[in-house]
Design a protein around this motif. Structure first.
Motif, PDB file in Angstrom:
ATOM      1  N   GLN A  53       0.831  -1.202   0.000  1.00 26.97           N
ATOM      2  CA  GLN A  53       0.000   0.000   0.000  1.00 26.97           C
ATOM      3  C   GLN A  53       0.868   1.256   0.000  1.00 26.97           C
ATOM      4  O   GLN A  53       0.529   2.247  -0.650  1.00 26.97           O
ATOM      5  N   SER A  54       1.978   1.201   0.715  1.00 25.59           N
ATOM      6  CA  SER A  54       2.894   2.349   0.761  1.00 25.59           C
ATOM      7  C   SER A  54       3.472   2.659  -0.617  1.00 25.59           C
ATOM      8  O   SER A  54       3.806   3.806  -0.903  1.00 25.59           O
ATOM      9  N   TYR A  58      -0.435   5.211  -0.415  1.00 24.46           N
ATOM     10  CA  TYR A  58      -0.833   5.334   0.995  1.00 24.46           C
ATOM     11  C   TYR A  58       0.392   5.716   1.817  1.00 24.46           C
ATOM     12  O   TYR A  58       1.480   5.182   1.611  1.00 24.46           O
ATOM     13  N   TYR A  60       1.651   5.708   5.674  1.00 25.97           N
ATOM     14  CA  TYR A  60       1.402   5.249   7.039  1.00 25.97           C
ATOM     15  C   TYR A  60       2.308   6.013   7.984  1.00 25.97           C
ATOM     16  O   TYR A  60       3.481   6.253   7.675  1.00 25.97           O
ATOM     17  N   SER A  74      -3.193   6.207   8.391  1.00 25.94           N
ATOM     18  CA  SER A  74      -2.870   6.017   6.986  1.00 25.94           C
ATOM     19  C   SER A  74      -3.706   6.999   6.184  1.00 25.94           C
ATOM     20  O   SER A  74      -4.914   7.133   6.420  1.00 25.94           O
ATOM     21  N   LYS A  76      -4.245   8.914   2.095  1.00 27.51           N
ATOM     22  CA  LYS A  76      -3.966   8.829   0.658  1.00 27.51           C
ATOM     23  C   LYS A  76      -4.650   9.998  -0.040  1.00 27.51           C
ATOM     24  O   LYS A  76      -5.827  10.269   0.189  1.00 27.51           O
ATOM     25  N   SER A  85      -7.596   6.818   5.670  1.00 27.69           N
ATOM     26  CA  SER A  85      -7.905   5.399   5.562  1.00 27.69           C
ATOM     27  C   SER A  85      -7.936   4.720   6.930  1.00 27.69           C
ATOM     28  O   SER A  85      -8.781   3.871   7.187  1.00 27.69           O
TER      29      SER A  85
END
Length: 163
Positions: A53-54, A58, A60, A74, A76, A85
């Motif tokens: 996801q990073s 996204y 974190y 998180s 985005k 998120s």
């Protein structure tokens, strides 16, 4: 003192995943059941998935209280909004304004990117969180129901805060 460190390494992702396992099991099993939480933790909050996801936009951040990781967020960027998120804090650290400080951090990130609103989704049965979000300026704009696979549904509300 509350600080934020962006999760960028496998070690960071493992810390986030460990926090998720503790927080989600405690908070969400009574709401949606153990089977759904087991599925969601594996599908959405394993260290491997967080790393992926990073790489997909996204960001974190570990939330630290006096240098100890006590939660995470998180975010985005999505079109003209910032999607929050995830925002989670260990239960024994709630009530210390850590969540409020985290939301202020998210607002600063949005403003720095010239984004004028923050959106999030929250489980319809997560009454306390809904009340907190409303107190902090979020408005409920309706249902957000999503099939997440394996026979599970996320039955949420979408909320937005204009900046």
């Amino acid at each position: 003192m509350v600080t934020f460190n962006q999760a960028k390494t496998e070690h960071d992702y493992q810390i986030v995943a460990k926090l998720a396992d503790i927080i989600w099991r405690e908070h969400y099993i009574p709401m949606v059941g153990k089977a759904q939480i087991d599925y969601m933790l594996e599908k959405f909050q394993s260290a491997e998935v967080i790393g992926k996801q990073s790489n997909q936009g996204y960001e974190y951040y570990l939330i630290n209280f006096n240098t100890t990781p006590v939660g995470y967020i998180s975010i985005k960027k999505e079109d003209d909004s910032l999607f929050l998120s995830k925002i989670y804090v260990l239960s024994n650290h709630r009530g210390k304004k850590i969540g409020k400080t985290a939301l202020q951090f998210v607002e600063k990130k949005a403003k720095a990117s010239r984004i004028n609103n923050i959106t999030l989704t929250v489980n319809k049965n997560n009454y306390n969180s809904i009340l907190v979000y409303e107190k902090l300026g979020f408005k409920n704009i309706g249902p957000a129901v999503k099939d997440i696979g394996n026979g599970f549904i996320m039955d949420d509300y979408k909320m937005v805060k204009m900046l």
